[in-house]
Design a protein around this motif. Structure first.
Motif, short mmCIF file in Angstrom:
data_model
loop_
_atom_site.label_atom_id
_atom_site.label_comp_id
_atom_site.label_asym_id
_atom_site.label_seq_id
_atom_site.Cartn_x
_atom_site.Cartn_y
_atom_site.Cartn_z
N LYS A 170 33.81 37.99 38.39
CA LYS A 170 34.45 39.08 37.64
C LYS A 170 33.44 39.74 36.71
N VAL A 227 40.48 45.77 33.17
CA VAL A 227 40.75 44.37 32.81
C VAL A 227 41.56 44.29 31.52
N LYS A 228 41.19 45.13 30.55
CA LYS A 228 41.93 45.15 29.28
C LYS A 228 43.39 45.56 29.51
N LEU A 273 45.13 45.16 32.23
CA LEU A 273 45.81 44.04 32.87
C LEU A 273 46.20 42.98 31.85
N GLU A 274 45.27 42.64 30.97
CA GLU A 274 45.55 41.64 29.94
C GLU A 274 46.65 42.11 28.99
N ASP A 275 46.62 43.40 28.64
CA ASP A 275 47.65 43.96 27.75
C ASP A 275 49.04 43.84 28.36
N ASN A 276 49.09 43.85 29.71
CA ASN A 276 50.38 43.80 30.40
C ASN A 276 50.71 42.42 30.96
N GLY A 277 49.99 41.41 30.51
CA GLY A 277 50.34 40.04 30.88
C GLY A 277 50.04 39.66 32.32
N PHE A 278 48.94 40.20 32.87
CA PHE A 278 48.60 39.97 34.28
C PHE A 278 48.47 38.47 34.60
N ARG A 279 47.63 37.76 33.87
CA ARG A 279 47.42 36.34 34.14
C ARG A 279 48.70 35.54 33.91
N SER A 280 49.38 35.86 32.81
CA SER A 280 50.61 35.15 32.48
C SER A 280 51.66 35.33 33.57
#
Length: 262
Positions: free
Chosen positions: A220, A234-235, A237-244
């Motif tokens: 990555k 990437v930011k 995605l993280e703001d929208n809870g991608f990994r979670s």
């Protein structure tokens, strides 16, 4: 290699049969509908029948590839013909070694879990033999399932995690591809091009991980230049809870898998 029988040649059973046929295995296939058997009728190394009993009688390895809701019915039908020297192979979710042994006491049983990319010979399959399977038979089974992807022996305790991740993951990947394609279309790309380009990008990314053995985070980081377009995405995605969201989806699937056999 001994003779392999497959009962049920729908999507998964048909994919397995096609791969084994290409690899010149000696096969006998059964299906309640003759239509699914038609494409296999002209191969020298394949015999087709509508009789599950015939498959059980003539095969050394019997793969049961019917829907889980009729598993017990088919097992009861072929039970007396599954002699102690034959190997019964399950590919269905929701059955443990214990539950299969209760239906087929004192028999050689292997629990497996292939995923749907078997249809393009890119499956990952987990294999768990019971205590009656010998080393040569394990080698044979790994070889059979490796003919349409990667196969590995896995302790039964890890099967729910395997099922909830690898078994279900293709659906999540297709959802990702569809959403990514929608975004590309939103920005002017043709739909057909979007599916092709994004699917190839997913394929290539997975291949890079497998062939380089680098950590996913390292790969990555190779794409995310400082202040560039990728880190911006990437930011988001993280703001929208991608990994979670991914962790929650797989965890939910694993919990469901654990409860199916109860």
């Amino acid at each position: 290699m001994k003779k392999i029988g497959i009962i049920g040649v729908g999507n998964m059973g048909g994919a397995i049969a096609t791969a084994l046929c290409k690899n010149k295995y000696d096969l006998i296939l059964s299906n309640h509908s003759k239509k699914n058997l038609e494409k296999f009728e002209n191969f020298e190394n394949i015999k087709t029948t509508t009789s599950n009993i015939e498959v059980a009688k003539e095969s050394d390895y019997i793969i049961l590839a019917v829907k889980p809701n009729i598993y017990e019915k088919v097992i009861n039908e072929i039970n007396e013909y599954l002699t102690s020297d034959k190997v019964f192979i399950s590919i269905a979710a929701g059955f443990s070694i214990k539950s299969l042994e209760e239906m087929l006491p004192n028999r050689k049983i292997v629990m497996t879990m292939p995923n749907t990319p078997a249809m393009v010979e890119e499956a990952i399959t987990a294999i768990c033999p019971n205590s009656l399977i010998d080393e040569k038979e394990i080698q044979d089974i790994v070889e059979i399932f490796s003919s349409f992807g990667i196969a590995q022996v896995l302790d039964e305790m890890y099967f729910p995690a395997f099922s909830g991740s690898c078994g279900c993951l293709p659906a999540y990947v297709y959802m990702f591809i569809e959403a990514a394609s929608d975004a590309a279309v939103l920005n002017g790309m043709k739909r057909a091009d979007a599916y092709k380009f994004i699917a190839q990008s997913v394929l290539g990314s997975a291949k890079m991980l497998l062939e380089t053995n680098l950590h996913p985070g390292e790969l990555k980081d190779m794409v995310t230049s400082p202040g560039g377009t990728t880190i911006e995405g990437v930011k988001a995605l993280e703001d929208n809870g991608f990994r979670s969201a991914i962790i929650s989806a797989i965890d939910a699937s694993v919990k469901k898998s654990k409860n199916m056999g109860k």
